[in-house]
Design a protein around this motif. Structure first.
Motif, PDB file in Angstrom:
ATOM      1  N   PHE A  44      -2.494   2.386 -14.683  1.00 35.70           N
ATOM      2  CA  PHE A  44      -2.360   2.513 -13.243  1.00 35.70           C
ATOM      3  C   PHE A  44      -3.638   2.072 -12.536  1.00 35.70           C
ATOM      4  O   PHE A  44      -3.579   1.382 -11.515  1.00 35.70           O
ATOM      5  CB  PHE A  44      -1.992   3.944 -12.826  1.00 35.70           C
ATOM      6  N   MET A  45      -4.794   2.451 -13.069  1.00 38.75           N
ATOM      7  CA  MET A  45      -6.069   2.090 -12.431  1.00 38.75           C
ATOM      8  C   MET A  45      -6.261   0.573 -12.413  1.00 38.75           C
ATOM      9  O   MET A  45      -6.750   0.023 -11.422  1.00 38.75           O
ATOM     10  CB  MET A  45      -7.247   2.780 -13.122  1.00 38.75           C
ATOM     11  N   LYS A  46      -5.886  -0.106 -13.484  1.00 35.42           N
ATOM     12  CA  LYS A  46      -5.975  -1.576 -13.507  1.00 35.42           C
ATOM     13  C   LYS A  46      -5.073  -2.182 -12.436  1.00 35.42           C
ATOM     14  O   LYS A  46      -5.480  -3.094 -11.719  1.00 35.42           O
ATOM     15  CB  LYS A  46      -5.568  -2.117 -14.887  1.00 35.42           C
ATOM     16  N   LEU A  47      -3.862  -1.667 -12.351  1.00 34.29           N
ATOM     17  CA  LEU A  47      -2.913  -2.148 -11.350  1.00 34.29           C
ATOM     18  C   LEU A  47      -3.446  -1.881  -9.949  1.00 34.29           C
ATOM     19  O   LEU A  47      -3.449  -2.770  -9.093  1.00 34.29           O
ATOM     20  CB  LEU A  47      -1.558  -1.457 -11.547  1.00 34.29           C
ATOM     21  N   GLN A  48      -3.921  -0.689  -9.717  1.00 37.34           N
ATOM     22  CA  GLN A  48      -4.435  -0.321  -8.395  1.00 37.34           C
ATOM     23  C   GLN A  48      -5.626  -1.191  -7.998  1.00 37.34           C
ATOM     24  O   GLN A  48      -5.697  -1.677  -6.864  1.00 37.34           O
ATOM     25  CB  GLN A  48      -4.834   1.151  -8.382  1.00 37.34           C
ATOM     26  N   GLN A  49      -6.542  -1.407  -8.924  1.00 36.04           N
ATOM     27  CA  GLN A  49      -7.724  -2.223  -8.630  1.00 36.04           C
ATOM     28  C   GLN A  49      -7.319  -3.652  -8.265  1.00 36.04           C
ATOM     29  O   GLN A  49      -7.808  -4.212  -7.285  1.00 36.04           O
ATOM     30  CB  GLN A  49      -8.679  -2.227  -9.810  1.00 36.04           C
ATOM     31  N   GLU A  50      -6.419  -4.231  -9.051  1.00 38.19           N
ATOM     32  CA  GLU A  50      -5.984  -5.600  -8.762  1.00 38.19           C
ATOM     33  C   GLU A  50      -5.282  -5.670  -7.407  1.00 38.19           C
ATOM     34  O   GLU A  50      -5.526  -6.589  -6.616  1.00 38.19           O
ATOM     35  CB  GLU A  50      -5.051  -6.123  -9.851  1.00 38.19           C
ATOM     36  N   GLN A  97       0.982  -4.173 -16.194  1.00 34.80           N
ATOM     37  CA  GLN A  97       0.805  -2.728 -16.057  1.00 34.80           C
ATOM     38  C   GLN A  97       2.072  -2.082 -15.500  1.00 34.80           C
ATOM     39  O   GLN A  97       2.444  -0.985 -15.908  1.00 34.80           O
ATOM     40  CB  GLN A  97      -0.387  -2.390 -15.154  1.00 34.80           C
ATOM     41  N   ALA A  98       2.734  -2.746 -14.574  1.00 35.16           N
ATOM     42  CA  ALA A  98       3.990  -2.208 -14.043  1.00 35.16           C
ATOM     43  C   ALA A  98       5.035  -2.090 -15.152  1.00 35.16           C
ATOM     44  O   ALA A  98       5.785  -1.112 -15.202  1.00 35.16           O
ATOM     45  CB  ALA A  98       4.506  -3.084 -12.903  1.00 35.16           C
ATOM     46  N   LEU A  99       5.061  -3.055 -16.052  1.00 35.33           N
ATOM     47  CA  LEU A  99       5.980  -2.985 -17.194  1.00 35.33           C
ATOM     48  C   LEU A  99       5.649  -1.795 -18.087  1.00 35.33           C
ATOM     49  O   LEU A  99       6.548  -1.094 -18.565  1.00 35.33           O
ATOM     50  CB  LEU A  99       5.919  -4.278 -18.016  1.00 35.33           C
ATOM     51  N   VAL A 100       4.360  -1.552 -18.320  1.00 30.28           N
ATOM     52  CA  VAL A 100       3.936  -0.412 -19.144  1.00 30.28           C
ATOM     53  C   VAL A 100       4.344   0.898 -18.471  1.00 30.28           C
ATOM     54  O   VAL A 100       4.875   1.804 -19.116  1.00 30.28           O
ATOM     55  CB  VAL A 100       2.407  -0.449 -19.396  1.00 30.28           C
ATOM     56  N   LEU A 101       4.093   0.992 -17.169  1.00 30.53           N
ATOM     57  CA  LEU A 101       4.458   2.210 -16.442  1.00 30.53           C
ATOM     58  C   LEU A 101       5.970   2.423 -16.489  1.00 30.53           C
ATOM     59  O   LEU A 101       6.442   3.548 -16.713  1.00 30.53           O
ATOM     60  CB  LEU A 101       3.994   2.118 -14.992  1.00 30.53           C
ATOM     61  N   PRO A 148       0.814  -1.223   0.000  1.00 29.96           N
ATOM     62  CA  PRO A 148       0.000   0.000   0.000  1.00 29.96           C
ATOM     63  C   PRO A 148       0.848   1.273   0.000  1.00 29.96           C
ATOM     64  O   PRO A 148       0.491   2.259  -0.660  1.00 29.96           O
ATOM     65  CB  PRO A 148      -0.823  -0.104   1.287  1.00 29.96           C
ATOM     66  N   VAL A 149       1.969   1.256   0.693  1.00 29.69           N
ATOM     67  CA  VAL A 149       2.853   2.427   0.733  1.00 29.69           C
ATOM     68  C   VAL A 149       3.459   2.669  -0.645  1.00 29.69           C
ATOM     69  O   VAL A 149       3.454   3.797  -1.154  1.00 29.69           O
ATOM     70  CB  VAL A 149       3.962   2.229   1.796  1.00 29.69           C
ATOM     71  N   ASP A 150       3.958   1.603  -1.271  1.00 28.92           N
ATOM     72  CA  ASP A 150       4.550   1.738  -2.598  1.00 28.92           C
ATOM     73  C   ASP A 150       3.506   2.140  -3.635  1.00 28.92           C
ATOM     74  O   ASP A 150       3.786   2.943  -4.528  1.00 28.92           O
ATOM     75  CB  ASP A 150       5.232   0.438  -3.019  1.00 28.92           C
ATOM     76  N   LEU A 151       2.302   1.610  -3.502  1.00 33.57           N
ATOM     77  CA  LEU A 151       1.233   1.950  -4.430  1.00 33.57           C
ATOM     78  C   LEU A 151       0.858   3.429  -4.293  1.00 33.57           C
ATOM     79  O   LEU A 151       0.636   4.111  -5.292  1.00 33.57           O
ATOM     80  CB  LEU A 151       0.011   1.057  -4.196  1.00 33.57           C
ATOM     81  N   GLU A 152       0.811   3.909  -3.079  1.00 36.27           N
ATOM     82  CA  GLU A 152       0.507   5.325  -2.847  1.00 36.27           C
ATOM     83  C   GLU A 152       1.590   6.221  -3.455  1.00 36.27           C
ATOM     84  O   GLU A 152       1.288   7.242  -4.078  1.00 36.27           O
ATOM     85  CB  GLU A 152       0.396   5.575  -1.344  1.00 36.27           C
ATOM     86  N   ARG A 153       2.829   5.841  -3.283  1.00 32.13           N
ATOM     87  CA  ARG A 153       3.939   6.614  -3.865  1.00 32.13           C
ATOM     88  C   ARG A 153       3.902   6.569  -5.383  1.00 32.13           C
ATOM     89  O   ARG A 153       4.169   7.575  -6.051  1.00 32.13           O
ATOM     90  CB  ARG A 153       5.271   6.094  -3.342  1.00 32.13           C
ATOM     91  N   LEU A 154       3.568   5.412  -5.939  1.00 31.04           N
ATOM     92  CA  LEU A 154       3.449   5.284  -7.383  1.00 31.04           C
ATOM     93  C   LEU A 154       2.298   6.148  -7.881  1.00 31.04           C
ATOM     94  O   LEU A 154       2.430   6.834  -8.902  1.00 31.04           O
ATOM     95  CB  LEU A 154       3.239   3.816  -7.779  1.00 31.04           C
TER      96      LEU A 154
END
Length: 111
Positions: A93-99, A73-77, A34-40
């Motif tokens: 990012f939204m797909k990654l976040q949702q998953e 998605q991380a590869l795309v980002l 969650p911390v890394d996702l928030e920073r991303l």
């Protein structure tokens, strides 16, 4: 019942199915992701290529280890940071976040 978003087979394989190790890996994922996702998320909003790359690259191995499709998605980002194009990262990012949000809920429930 919702389909499982994660797959622990790689973790089970590297740990010889050690339940303590598996629990430790899950706990670490649930605590740090969650911390890394928030920073991303902040980096994506700010279109900060350096930090998008940094956090996408950082979470990629965990996504792979837990068998998550968000790895794509991380590869795309991460690839976006190498390009100068103005592609919109929001969808990936939204797909990654949702998953990840679904996975974190499932892991907390299951462990």
């Amino acid at each position: 019942m919702k389909k499982m978003t994660y797959d622990l087979s790689q973790i089970k394989n590297i740990s010889d199915n050690d339940p303590d190790f598996i629990k430790m890996m899950v706990d670490t994922f649930v605590k740090e992701m969650p911390v890394d996702l928030e920073r991303l998320a902040a980096a994506v909003v700010e279109e900060d290529r350096v930090n998008v790359h940094r956090f996408a690259h950082k979470i990629k191995p965990s996504l792979e280890l837990f068998g998550l499709k968000g790895h794509q998605q991380a590869l795309v980002l991460e690839a976006w940071t190498k390009n100068n194009g103005p592609e919109d990262l929001n969808e990936d990012f939204m797909k990654l976040q949702q998953e990840l949000e679904e996975t974190l809920i499932q892991l907390k429930r299951d462990f």
